[in-house]
Every structure is written in structure tokens, then in C-alpha cells.
Design a protein around this motif. Structure first.
Motif: not given
Length: 242
Positions: A86-113
Motif C-alpha cells: 500500500g501507500d506507506v510514505l507521504d510526499d515528503a518521505q517519498q522525496a527523501a527516499m528519492e534523494g537517498f537513492v540519488r546520492g548513491g543509496g541502495g534499495f532491496v525489495g522483497i516480495h510485496s514491495a
């Protein structure tokens, strides 16, 4: 620039335990659900903690979307969405996640990600493909790995789990890691090419996803654990291949 864990350090950690100095590298495991909640989430968190110990990664677990603030995410090398829905992050939190990845951060998604944040196109690109459906109950099929490192060449792994169909086949946009053998999985709806795990460079960082991980029992399977470990290493910058 992609942030890296020294490959030698991780190799030593895998073989001989984890040096205390490695604890500075951190992973955030996020398991918030706003839809279906998987009973396997505790097993997923426990498995990721154990793999983190082996790899020299400190694993923190949270269901608080407030963790997605720039200053907090800066403490982490990898963010894992483990069976979120479902919808787990609001707009500001989504922007923070985008910035994290843009800065070189990694993402792992499991199953219902892949069953998460349908209204956030950037996330859809990050995870690689959204969930569409699955046959009722658990299915048993062979998984064939297209990249080395989990099994020996040509070997297949028989797994029993909830097996997803996706809204599109991501091949061509991602590097497919593993596919379902559709001679076994006759109730799937993706045709003869059915990716179930993949990785790719995305938005400045690196993302890795597996559609497996619904059933608690799969987390005790050594093949699945090796599969997850490779995902953590790739997202953390310790390996070019996934």
C-alpha cells in the motif's frame, strides 16, 4: 558516486565472522503495511539481521515512515522494503527516499514491495515492476538463475512460495537474475518468460528485487538466504554483479 563496502572486508566477513569496525555500515529494513500483512515479516527481519551480521552490516528495523527524513537516511547504505504493501510514505518521505537513492543509496525489495506505492511512478521504476496477481495458495516451481553465484551453472532450485505475476515483464529495463520455469508454473500469466528477481542501476543508486519471500519457510532455505545476501551486497555496493 556509488558508496562501497570494501569487497575484501565482506569476503572476510562471509568466511570468518564480522569485525567490530564493520558495524558502521547500516541497513534500514522497513516493513510498514497499509494493505495485506504477511505473517512472514518477522522471519524476513530476523533473516536480514543474520545476513547483516555475516556481511558486516548493522540492520535496523522500523515501521515508522518518519524514518524517511534526509538526515536519518544519511545514516544508511541500503533501505530494504520487506513485504511492504500500500501507500506507506507521504510526499515528503517519498522525496527523501528519492534523494537517498540519488546520492548513491541502495534499495532491496522483497516480495510485496512490488505491491506498494502504485501512485508513485519513481518507485515503480525503482522496484522494476508492479504486482498484478498470483494464483491461489502456494505454488511449487523450479527457479533458474541467470547470473552466477547462488547455484552452479545449469542447476535449478525448486521452491514453494506465492508466485507473482507482474503488470509488465521488466526484461530490457533491468538485469534479470532469475526466472520461473513455466513448465512447472503452469498457472502463471506472464507467458514463457517469467522473471521473478532482477537488479538495475537506477536514479544514482542500485536496486535489487525478488518476488519470493511470501512464505515463512522459504527464509530457512539456504538458497534463498544466499539469494538475499547477494541482493544486500549488490545494493550496498560490494559487488558489481547481482
Amino acid at each position: 558516486m556509488r558508496r562501497r563496502i570494501p569487497a575484501l572486508l565482506l569476503s572476510l566477513a562471509l568466511c570468518a565472522g564480522v569485525p567490530e569496525a564493520a558495524a558502521a555500515d547500516r541497513v534500514l529494513v522497513f516493513t510498514r503495511t497499509e494493505g495485506w500483512r504477511h505473517d512472514s515479516i518477522p522471519a524476513a527481519v530476523d533473516t536480514l539481521r543474520r545476513l547483516g551480521d555475516e556481511l558486516g552490516l548493522r540492520v535496523d528495523h522500523s515501521e515508522d515512515p518518519g524514518a524517511f527524513a534526509p538526515a536519518n537516511l544519511a545514516r544508511y547504505r541500503v533501505v530494504v522494503f520487506a513485504s511492504t504493501t500500500g501507500d506507506v510514505l507521504d510526499d515528503a518521505q517519498q522525496a527523501a527516499m528519492e534523494g537517498f537513492v540519488r546520492g548513491g543509496g541502495g534499495f532491496v525489495g522483497i516480495h510485496s514491495a512490488a505491491d506498494t506505492e502504485y501512485g508513485w511512478p519513481w518507485y515503480g521504476g525503482l522496484v522494476g515492476a508492479y504486482f498484478r496477481r498470483h494464483p491461489p495458495g502456494l505454488q511449487t516451481a523450479r527457479v533458474r538463475f541467470e547470473t552466477p553465484g547462488v547455484l552452479t551453472d545449469g542447476e535449478a532450485w525448486r521452491v514453494t512460495d506465492e508466485l507473482y505475476d507482474f503488470r509488465r515483464n521488466p526484461r530490457g529495463q533491468v538485469r534479470v537474475i532469475a526466472t520461473l520455469d513455466t513448465r512447472d508454473h503452469t498457472r502463471g500469466g506472464m507467458g514463457p518468460d517469467h522473471p521473478i528477481a532482477w537488479c538495475h542501476a537506477y536514479g544514482g543508486g542500485h536496486a535489487w528485487y525478488t518476488g519470493l519471500g511470501h512464505d515463512e519457510a522459504v527464509y530457512a532455505d539456504p538458497v534463498f538466504r544466499r539469494h538475499l545476501a547477494r541482493g544486500l551486497r549488490y545494493a550496498a555496493g560490494a559487488a558489481e554483479g547481482c
